[in-house]
Design an enzyme around this catalytic site. Structure first.
Site, short mmCIF file in Angstrom:
data_model
loop_
_atom_site.label_atom_id
_atom_site.label_comp_id
_atom_site.label_asym_id
_atom_site.label_seq_id
_atom_site.Cartn_x
_atom_site.Cartn_y
_atom_site.Cartn_z
N THR A 1 6.83 -21.75 21.59
CA THR A 1 7.71 -22.82 21.12
C THR A 1 7.14 -24.20 21.43
OG1 THR A 1 8.95 -22.88 23.20
CG2 THR A 1 9.69 -21.33 21.50
N ASP B 1 10.67 -26.51 32.90
CA ASP B 1 9.24 -26.48 32.55
C ASP B 1 8.43 -26.39 33.84
OD1 ASP B 1 6.70 -26.79 31.61
OD2 ASP B 1 7.06 -28.68 30.56
N ASP C 1 -17.55 -35.25 37.61
CA ASP C 1 -16.68 -34.59 36.64
C ASP C 1 -15.35 -35.34 36.60
OD1 ASP C 1 -16.13 -32.42 34.81
OD2 ASP C 1 -14.71 -31.73 36.32
#
Length: 721
Positions: free
Chosen positions: A413, A378, A341
């Protein structure tokens, strides 16, 4: 109604480290000599014929030892008792090899069992999501009373009472009792990190867990049983080799029995020719024939075969991989195709900042500083990676005055940023969102931004734009942050090793073909499957298997379960869902997807070790022929005396030396059987050539030297032999 707070016991303290004499996890390296002594009682218990019957080679050896014991009692002689003693030691040494291998597993099981304490579970009767506390009953029950489907509450500091799935809450969990990894992990409801294991401890917050196990069938219970080796199933190759050993034993048994008339004739001829009673005393002929049989049958590999298989599983456990069967370990050694993966295996799992791309004449330092400040609020992995990249690559520091207003990232946003006291405002986020913000501030979006965004997207990356608005209200675009799936270092070299083993690597990803191709080329895999669905994975595995290939793959999600079940070697992550763990035939307790490469190497090491010791076992029979056959028949056929190339002292010392070597070589090879032959990636023909030179030629030369040395020592200590 909830139980009163004072009735809930204090959290159970962590178990202290094992003291002197207590079992602890045993490494899979060199053999500790004290292990032989500790395993001796178990080896003696294995002398039970009912137990030994499952190993036909050693069962025949035990029958021969019992026969010579009876003969030595009826017709006592020093030679008879010496042969009898060494035949019994041969059987004990064979049992010792298996007992030592099992003792390692038992030591690990004892270490794991210490984590399974008597735990109190807080079962919630009538619990429903969102229900107030007075709508359900919280009752204290023993963890052993829990059944599949029960709901339990696990607050911070307490042990999770059984295997289950988190259905409410998120918490930090200490899984060191299971994985040995000290760093805690996050377990939360929903997604692929909801599975929890009994015996692990909640460190923070609170979890509500639905039990998925039946009593006595928890993951820890199964692990202890498998590690102890009590239910280890023999693999197809092991069964085939066992059958070959049985056939060889039967052939040599028939051959030796038919030698009885010749042996009697040889005895009479020796008595007449040499006037000696060395081999003419009553019963010695039968003892010599039993010695010949035991030396001819493949006792070395017969004694070590089971230990090799147990040690292979032990080496996986030492790497925190639980194999549900020996068949899975062996299949790993024959894997032709490895499915990997992309996310979390080939790449780190989260897109990371890899470059700052200025637009126009904007200085790089200005763009990097703006990207750093606008990303401090963030909390997403991408935002943190931008901060780390700015620190590491541009050696920037935060220069933010008091009074700054932080703008956290939101899905609405799709931007984050900061408004500084000076009136300057910084924004970072999706290119379209940042472009719209710039226009709202009265700025213009340059055409170079669109070109840079398309360039990053075409390479398989994710572009994030960075913009700045000054105190006079003018906004401008500074540049683009290039986010991409970062390939883990060293993987290309590992894939090159797999290629030398003849293993084809295929990357599986849900990304678009462009992104998938870029990552595949950077990682160095042989092929890739893009935009893969669970059905696509399953179809790929079936197609490869139809072509005669054995497939290995890793997975952690419920969507991986069908493919894990179909693969010949399915490695489920311990952090994954219960469905994934039940579908695979291995579980990686560390949840490191790249460990499948080590699993393949361990499987190949098991096969090579078995082949090397089989080669050595068959090769060292040659020296025994040169020792015993001339001793038995040289009087009748004087020409056979030329075969006594080791110049052994006498017929009796020759036979006894061969029997002693036959026993001692088993003990000498136990460390190799447990540690395994060192594996280097190479072609099958190169491995075969190396096998023949080292273990074939070595199996011929070493016994000649050893038997001659033993013969010399016997003559020194037993002059009359």
């Amino acid at each position: 109604m909830s139980a009163p707070a004072e009735t809930r016991p204090a959290p159970v303290p962590d178990s202290p480290p094992p003291g002197p004499g207590q079992p602890r996890r045993v490494g899979a390296g060199m053999l500790d000599p004290t292990q032989l002594w500790r395993a001796l009682p178990q080896a003696l218990r294995k002398l039970n014929p009912v137990t030994l019957f499952r190993n036909p080679v050693m069962f025949v050896t035990e029958v021969g030892a019992a026969l010579t014991t009876g003969i030595a009692v009826v017709h006592p002689s020093l030679f008879g008792w010496l042969i009898t003693g060494w035949l019994w030691l041969t059987v004990v040494f064979a049992n010792l090899a298996e007992a030592v291998a099992e003792s390692r597993g038992k030591a690990q099981a004892d270490s794991l069992r210490r984590t399974r304490q008597q735990t109190t579970a807080w079962r919630l009767a009538g619990w429903e999501p969102g229900a107030p506390q007075d709508a359900y009953l919280e009752e204290a029950v023993a963890a052993s009373e829990l059944r599949r489907g029960d709901i339990v509450s696990v607050p911070a500091g307490e042990l999770i009472p059984g295997d289950g799935d988190v259905i409410q809450g998120a918490a930090s969990v200490d899984e060191s009792a299971i994985t040995g990894e000290s760093a805690p992990v996050i377990r939360e409801s929903g997604g692929d990190r909801s599975a929890v294991t009994g015996g692990t401890r909640v460190l923070s917050d609170h979890l509500v867990v639905r039990i998925t196990q039946e009593p006595g069938q928890s993951f820890l219970d199964r692990m202890i049983t498998l590690v102890e080796g009590a239910n280890r199933q023999k693999t197809p190759n092991e069964l085939a080799l066992n059958l070959l050993l049985v056939m060889l034993t039967f052939v040599f048994l028939v051959a030796v029995v038919t030698l009885q008339p010749m042996a009697i004739f040889s005895k009479d001829a020796m008595a007449a020719a040499h006037d000696t009673a060395a081999l003419t005393s009553n019963g010695v002929t039968a003892i010599v024939l039993v010695s010949l049989l035991v030396c001819l049958i493949p006792t070395t590999i017969g004694a070590l075969l089971s230990a090799i298989g147990i040690a292979g599983m032990d080496r996986l456990v030492q790497r925190n991989v639980l194999a549900m069967s020996g068949r899975a370990v062996e299949a790993a050694g024959d894997v032709n195709t490895l499915l990997l993966d992309k996310t979390g295996t080939i790449t780190f799992g989260n897109r990371r900042a890899s470059a700052f791309l200025p637009v126009g004449a904007v200085p790089m330092e200005r763009l990097a500083q703006a990207a750093l400040l606008s990303s401090l609020a963030d909390e997403t992995p991408e935002g943190r990676s931008i901060v780390e990249f700015a620190y590491e690559k541009h050696e920037l520091t935060e220069r933010v005055a008091n009074g700054a207003e932080w703008v956290p990232f939101t899905a609405a946003t799709r931007m984050s940023g900061v408004d500084l006291p000076s009136g300057q405002r910084l924004r970072k986020g999706a290119a379209a969102s940042v472009a719209a913000w710039v226009r709202e501030q009265g700025g213009e979006v340059p055409l170079a931004l669109e070109a840079t965004v398309q360039q990053v997207s075409a390479s398989g990356g994710t572009p994030l734009a960075v913009a700045q608005s000054t105190s006079d209200g003018r906004a401008e675009v500074l540049g683009v942050v290039h986010l991409k799936d970062v390939v883990k270092p060293g993987l290309r070299e590992r894939f090159d090793e797999l290629r030398r083993m003849g293993i084809r690597t295929v990357m599986i990803t849900g990304d678009n073909p462009v992104t998938a191709k870029a990552i595949a080329e950077e990682a160095g895999v042989d092929d890739f499957l893009a935009e893969a669905t669970p059905e696509d994975k399953l179809e790929l595995i079936k197609r490869e298997q139809a072509g005669g290939h054995l497939i290995a793959m890793t997975g952690d999600g419920t969507n991986d379960a069908p493919a894990l079940a179909q693969a010949d070697v399915g490695v489920a992550m311990n952090t994954g869902t219960s469905a994934a763990k039940e579908a695979g035939n291995m579980v990686d307790l560390d949840s490191d997807p790249t460990k499948i490469i080590e699993i393949v190497e361990i499987g190949k090491q098991l096969l090579i070790t078995r082949g090397a010791l089989t080669t050595f076992s068959i090769a060292n029979d040659i020296a025994k022929y040169f020792a015993i056959l001339p001793a038995m028949f040289a009087a009748v056929y004087p020409g056979l005396d030329r075969l006594n190339i080791m110049a052994l002292h006498s017929p009796l010392s020759a036979i006894l030396s061969a029997v002693v070597f036959n026993a001692v070589v088993i003990v000498a090879l136990i460390p190799l059987a447990l540690r395994g032959v060192r594996y280097r990636p190479s072609s099958a023909s190169a491995l075969l050539t190396r096998n023949l030179w080292i273990y074939g030629l070595g199996g011929v030369i070493a016994p000649f030297l050893a038997i001659k040395f033993i013969d010399f020592a016997l003559v020194q200590f037993i002059p009359g032999i």
